[in-house]
Design an enzyme around this catalytic site. Structure first.
Site, PDB file in Angstrom:
ATOM      1  N   GLU A 182     -44.536  19.129  29.343  1.00  0.00           N
ATOM      2  CA  GLU A 182     -46.037  18.774  29.030  1.00  0.00           C
ATOM      3  C   GLU A 182     -45.673  17.460  28.042  1.00  0.00           C
ATOM      4  O   GLU A 182     -45.339  17.797  26.858  1.00  0.00           O
ATOM      5  CB  GLU A 182     -46.713  20.058  28.053  1.00  0.00           C
ATOM      6  CG  GLU A 182     -48.056  19.670  28.089  1.00  0.00           C
ATOM      7  CD  GLU A 182     -48.647  19.055  26.803  1.00  0.00           C
ATOM      8  OE1 GLU A 182     -48.817  18.039  26.691  1.00  0.00           O
ATOM      9  OE2 GLU A 182     -48.482  19.979  25.892  1.00  0.00           O
ATOM     10  N   CYS A 187     -51.842  15.644  21.892  1.00  0.00           N
ATOM     11  CA  CYS A 187     -51.479  15.299  23.303  1.00  0.00           C
ATOM     12  C   CYS A 187     -52.612  14.878  24.165  1.00  0.00           C
ATOM     13  O   CYS A 187     -52.560  14.019  25.173  1.00  0.00           O
ATOM     14  CB  CYS A 187     -50.456  16.088  24.190  1.00  0.00           C
ATOM     15  SG  CYS A 187     -51.058  17.798  24.309  1.00  0.00           S
TER      16      CYS A 187
END
Length: 517
Positions: free
Chosen positions: A286, A320
């Site tokens: 990720e 993120c």
């Protein structure tokens, strides 16, 4: 094992964080139940073989909270060995799904019972405001609850056979030891999202938390110990930045580690991917994003502003899936900027332990310098700083003022790279086609957001926007039940949801032949 036991040291008295997380923490006498200063390997709290430690500091005031072991590859080898033995020799995966679910449920309940203390530790080492830390604890805990339930739903299949005397069966089995490398910006949720899925599947884990925020990870480990996970099933190693690369390489190349899960930068993710290639190792990544936040002329601007605040300024912009490029259509551009400026002017900035604080510090000096460099680059190339842009040294050394920059061009860092800070980068556009061209003009594809009340446009843009996750008229999209992950260079695999288990199991095909009819 004798070497490991020899390294176990007497626990020194630990201090409690008072409510204001101030320097008083260094002199408070009551012991803090969850604050640990050792790593956890094979069921034991241990120091590093070398005896080296590193300091954990509070980014709000730069004060040292405590020291933790600075472990290296030799320490990690012991953790891998412990996890490997727990999986194969002690047969952790042979525990029934109900038994694994029970341990996860106990871990969940312990974290629920201690959420205030976990949040205080998180705020002290990460700088995020207490309400945000409490929100992360609730979010992180939910993954343990979810995967405790999913542990009993790891189903296989019976497949119709093409011939009459065979029975075909597919089962899902745990891959083995999982190496989990987690970031500093969500020190609780990124561990639980990975570890709970791996443990539910029947894997054992070796966790490497970020060097900036190991205390939250160690607190969760303390509660996992209390929940009753067998020795070797749950291991955590701590290290400074200087040893992080060698530890990551070892986890990726060790033949006794079956899977790697990493959340962090795209650059590091690519390096780990290369390390895993030699062993054809299972990997979940990720990675970084460059999230567009598109506001079309039909949007409800008040909802768009609320979504922008939630998406951009949570954790001081250090997430993120933070909105990175704000694409605002001509017709609503000026009004959007005016409304957003009003919101930024009302923000309270300071030490996250204090009441009413909404924006805390950046995590470290490297991140501060990056944000300053990006803003300076935009200004030098013709960008307009509409609001903010200052390093707030009067509050602390790592505080940066929430900022709005307009007139962005495609040669600016803010246009092309993820700033990971409290900076709104505004791009004006005329047509839907132009907005999509800009939004998709990147190799990052983690999350995207857009606001529109035109139903045709909603379905059209949802299909054409090249990201793994999309918030449609919504700025906060994370949910335990949803599949989290990106496309392009933003990652491989999915976390959370029913698909989160898939990262830690493989499908075994069984063909029973020559059966009597």
């Amino acid at each position: 094992m004798s070497m490991l036991l020899a390294r176990i040291t007497a626990r020194r008295a630990l201090v409690i964080l008072p409510n204001n997380c101030s320097s008083a923490m260094a002199t408070h006498n009551r012991q803090l139940h969850l604050q640990q200063d050792k790593a956890f390997v094979n069921g034991c709290w241990v120091g590093s073989r070398s005896g080296q430690t590193f300091q954990v500091t509070n980014p709000a005031n730069q004060e040292v909270i405590c020291t933790v072991p600075d472990m290296d590859a030799s320490d990690v080898n012991e953790a891998i060995e412990a996890a490997y033995n727990a999986f194969y020799d002690k047969r952790w995966y042979n525990n029934t799904a109900k038994e694994r679910a029970g341990m996860l449920k106990r871990w969940f309940q312990l974290m629920e019972d201690n959420k205030q203390e976990i949040a205080q530790l998180m705020t002290a080492e990460s700088g995020k405001p207490i309400p945000e830390s409490l929100g992360e604890v609730a979010y992180g805990n939910s993954f343990v609850e979810w995967f405790a339930e999913e542990a009993r739903r790891i189903y296989g299949e019976i497949v119709p056979s093409p011939v009459p005397n065979r029975q075909l069966m597919l089962t899902r089995q745990p891959v083995g030891v999982a190496g989990l490398i987690t970031p500093w910006n969500f020190p609780h949720a990124m561990i639980t999202r990975k570890a709970a899925a791996a443990l539910a599947a029947g894997c054992t884990v070796v966790i490497k938390p970020a060097e900036d925020t190991p205390l939250t990870a160690l607190a969760l480990t303390k509660l996992a110990e209390e929940a009753g996970f067998p020795k070797g099933v749950f291991n955590i190693i701590t290290s400074s930045r200087k040893n992080a690369a060698s530890i990551g390489e070892l986890l990726c190349t060790s033949p006794k580690v079956a899977a790697i899960s990493f959340t962090g930068s795209t650059e590091v993710g690519k390096l780990l991917y290369r390390h895993c290639a030699s062993g054809i190792k299972r990997i979940g990544l990720e990675l970084g994003g460059n999230a567009p936040f598109i506001v079309f002329k039909s949007a409800d601007l008040d909802k768009a502003i609320a979504g922008a605040m939630g998406s951009k300024f949570r954790n001081c912009g250090q997430t993120c899936i933070s909105a990175n490029r704000f694409l605002i259509q001509d017709e609503v551009h000026d009004e959007f900027i005016a409304k957003l400026t009003d919101k930024l002017q009302a923000l309270n900035i300071g030490n996250g332990c204090k009441d009413g604080i909404q924006i805390g510090p950046l995590i470290n000096h490297a991140q501060l310098e990056k944000v300053k460099r990006f803003v300076a680059d935009a200004k030098d190339k013709g960008g307009n700083i509409i609001y903010g842009g200052r390093h707030l040294t009067e509050i602390g050394s790592l505080f940066f003022e929430p900022t709005i920059v307009t007139n962005l061009r495609d040669d600016m860092m803010l246009y092309n790279e993820e700033v990971f800070g409290p900076v709104v980068s505004v791009i004006r556009f005329k047509t839907e086609e132009e907005a999509l061209r800009i939004a998709n003009g990147t190799q990052r594809g983690l999350a995207g957001y857009f606001y529109s009340t035109d139903l045709n446009q909603v379905f059209r843009v949802s299909r054409l926007l090249e990201t793994g996750m999309i918030g449609v008229n919504e700025g906060l999209i994370s949910a335990t039940e949803a599949a989290f992950g990106g496309i392009k260079e933003s990652g491989i695999g999915r976390e959370g949801s029913k698909f989160g288990i898939d990262e830690y199991v493989y499908i075994k095909y069984l063909c029973y032949g020559n059966l009597e009819q």
